[in-house]
Motif scaffolding. Structure first.
Motif, PDB file in Angstrom:
ATOM      1  N   GLU A  66       0.932  -1.174  -0.318  1.00 54.76           N
ATOM      2  CA  GLU A  66       0.263  -0.236   0.109  1.00 54.76           C
ATOM      3  C   GLU A  66       1.307   1.352   0.264  1.00 54.76           C
ATOM      4  O   GLU A  66       0.211   2.180  -0.908  1.00 54.76           O
ATOM      5  CB  GLU A  66      -0.515   0.063   1.206  1.00 54.76           C
ATOM      6  N   GLU A  67       1.550   1.524   0.612  1.00 57.85           N
ATOM      7  CA  GLU A  67       3.028   2.223   0.747  1.00 57.85           C
ATOM      8  C   GLU A  67       3.753   2.582  -0.473  1.00 57.85           C
ATOM      9  O   GLU A  67       3.797   3.675  -0.858  1.00 57.85           O
ATOM     10  CB  GLU A  67       3.813   2.166   1.937  1.00 57.85           C
ATOM     11  N   CYS A  75       1.197   4.137  -3.013  1.00 60.76           N
ATOM     12  CA  CYS A  75       0.844   5.705  -2.962  1.00 60.76           C
ATOM     13  C   CYS A  75       1.947   6.283  -3.371  1.00 60.76           C
ATOM     14  O   CYS A  75       1.753   7.437  -3.937  1.00 60.76           O
ATOM     15  CB  CYS A  75       0.556   5.747  -1.316  1.00 60.76           C
ATOM     16  N   ARG A  76       2.576   5.779  -3.160  1.00 59.68           N
ATOM     17  CA  ARG A  76       3.606   7.108  -3.637  1.00 59.68           C
ATOM     18  C   ARG A  76       4.076   6.867  -5.234  1.00 59.68           C
ATOM     19  O   ARG A  76       5.310   7.826  -5.480  1.00 59.68           O
ATOM     20  CB  ARG A  76       5.592   5.865  -2.850  1.00 59.68           C
ATOM     21  N   GLU A 108       2.341   9.284  -6.380  1.00 67.76           N
ATOM     22  CA  GLU A 108       2.249  10.572  -6.719  1.00 67.76           C
ATOM     23  C   GLU A 108       3.924  10.905  -7.034  1.00 67.76           C
ATOM     24  O   GLU A 108       3.946  12.902  -7.364  1.00 67.76           O
ATOM     25  CB  GLU A 108       2.926  10.549  -4.088  1.00 67.76           C
ATOM     26  N   MET A 166      -0.467  14.521  -5.738  1.00 70.33           N
ATOM     27  CA  MET A 166      -1.202  14.740  -4.858  1.00 70.33           C
ATOM     28  C   MET A 166      -2.386  13.914  -5.811  1.00 70.33           C
ATOM     29  O   MET A 166      -2.872  14.967  -7.286  1.00 70.33           O
ATOM     30  CB  MET A 166      -2.116  15.170  -3.981  1.00 70.33           C
ATOM     31  N   ASP A 182     -11.271   2.813  -6.072  1.00 69.57           N
ATOM     32  CA  ASP A 182     -10.678   1.245  -5.927  1.00 69.57           C
ATOM     33  C   ASP A 182     -11.379   0.052  -5.930  1.00 69.57           C
ATOM     34  O   ASP A 182     -12.461  -0.005  -5.339  1.00 69.57           O
ATOM     35  CB  ASP A 182     -10.429   1.763  -4.332  1.00 69.57           C
ATOM     36  N   ARG A 205      -8.048   4.614   3.299  1.00 75.19           N
ATOM     37  CA  ARG A 205      -6.491   5.250   3.762  1.00 75.19           C
ATOM     38  C   ARG A 205      -6.362   5.461   2.911  1.00 75.19           C
ATOM     39  O   ARG A 205      -4.814   6.912   3.151  1.00 75.19           O
ATOM     40  CB  ARG A 205      -5.811   4.010   3.981  1.00 75.19           C
ATOM     41  N   MET A 206      -6.616   5.889   1.234  1.00 77.66           N
ATOM     42  CA  MET A 206      -6.107   6.527   0.452  1.00 77.66           C
ATOM     43  C   MET A 206      -6.807   7.842   0.880  1.00 77.66           C
ATOM     44  O   MET A 206      -5.908   8.974   0.300  1.00 77.66           O
ATOM     45  CB  MET A 206      -6.448   6.333  -0.659  1.00 77.66           C
ATOM     46  N   ARG A 266      -4.781  10.134   2.824  1.00 79.50           N
ATOM     47  CA  ARG A 266      -3.934  10.087   2.920  1.00 79.50           C
ATOM     48  C   ARG A 266      -3.507  11.524   2.332  1.00 79.50           C
ATOM     49  O   ARG A 266      -2.971  12.650   1.790  1.00 79.50           O
ATOM     50  CB  ARG A 266      -2.992   9.688   2.033  1.00 79.50           C
ATOM     51  N   TRP A 267      -5.175  11.619   0.830  1.00 73.69           N
ATOM     52  CA  TRP A 267      -4.709  12.646   0.155  1.00 73.69           C
ATOM     53  C   TRP A 267      -6.392  13.657   0.484  1.00 73.69           C
ATOM     54  O   TRP A 267      -7.222  12.927  -0.578  1.00 73.69           O
ATOM     55  CB  TRP A 267      -5.071  11.870  -1.298  1.00 73.69           C
ATOM     56  N   THR A 284      -7.214   1.027  -8.810  1.00 79.80           N
ATOM     57  CA  THR A 284      -6.328   0.063  -7.978  1.00 79.80           C
ATOM     58  C   THR A 284      -7.584  -1.030  -8.007  1.00 79.80           C
ATOM     59  O   THR A 284      -8.319  -0.863  -8.016  1.00 79.80           O
ATOM     60  CB  THR A 284      -5.824   0.695  -6.404  1.00 79.80           C
TER      61      THR A 284
END
Length: 253
Positions: free
Chosen positions: A39-40, A43-44, A47, A53, A59, A70-71, A74-75, A125
């Motif tokens: 997941e990390e 996300c990276r 970005e 972003m 999803d 979570r996304m 984060r955004w 995703t």
């Protein structure tokens, strides 16, 4: 917390929904070791691909909306949508994060899902989702996914993809002996949720829906997915992550 009513009209206890979704995250972590790392990385990559972003995220097969939430966190400025065919799982999304994540019902075995989702997404995703499709449907999925992405948008597909020598950013081994425990936890999760009286109508709907459509159990090599993505017109496609037999493909529209 007070009871909440999902968009389907199902009254749910919010505390119970929180517990179910937390347990779901644990179960999925058993199926996919290294899921948090995946997941990390996703996300990276999202970005980085455009240097900003993402503003619109989809999803697919997102279940109870754990990754979508979570996304969205984060955004904060992004419009995040989760799409799934399962009425029970969508009810959990709607009962937990109705103001944070938009939810849609959609069947990935038909191209109609892309029309329903709309276009212009920066990130799409599909985590542990494509194995439910038959091979022709999985191949068509890449065409549909490219259609909903904006130019330069990112598609990430994570699933069982046996290692066939395709290079990846991350490579680790996951113990096969944990699969039996994961299957047991999966069955127990569904058994626990099925005891909720408020969800019984949705479980009946779910049973009728899946009676004639058993999971395809589709598993293809990483190179199969790369080839399918490129054939669908993606400009770039390759592996983003691997953990044992699980891998994630990244494709740029």
């Amino acid at each position: 917390m007070a009871p909440t009513t999902s968009a389907s009209g199902t009254a749910l206890d919010r505390d119970q929904v929180v517990r179910w979704r937390a347990a779901w995250a644990e179960v999925m972590g058993g199926f996919v070791p290294g899921l948090a790392t995946l997941e990390e990385i996703v996300c990276r990559a999202a970005e980085t691909v455009r240097g900003r972003m993402p503003s619109r995220v989809l999803d697919l097969g997102g279940g109870p909306g754990v990754l979508a939430e979570r996304m969205a966190n984060r955004w904060p400025g992004a419009a995040v949508t989760v799409m799934d065919i399962d009425p029970v799982l969508l009810a959990l999304t709607r009962g937990a994060v109705p103001d944070l994540v938009r939810s849609l019902d959609g069947d990935l075995s038909s191209p109609a899902w892309a029309t329903r989702a709309g276009e212009g997404y920066d990130v799409v995703t599909a985590v542990m989702t494509l194995h439910y499709l038959a091979p022709p449907q999985a191949r068509a999925f890449y065409d549909d996914a490219r259609r909903v992405l904006s130019p330069g948008g990112l598609l990430v597909v994570a699933d069982l993809m046996p290692d066939d020598g395709v290079a990846s950013v991350m490579n680790a081994l996951d113990p096969a002996d944990g699969e039996a425990a994961a299957e047991l936890a999966w069955a127990q999760w569904w058994s626990d949720v099925a005891e909720a009286a408020s969800l019984r109508p949705l479980f009946a709907e779910r049973a009728a829906m899946f009676q004639a459509r058993p999971p395809a159990g589709f598993t293809a090599s990483a190179s199969w997915h790369v080839t399918a993505a490129r054939a669908a017109g993606f400009a770039e496609a390759g592996l983003l992550w691997r953990c044992g037999r699980h891998a994630a493909l990244a494709a740029v529209a």
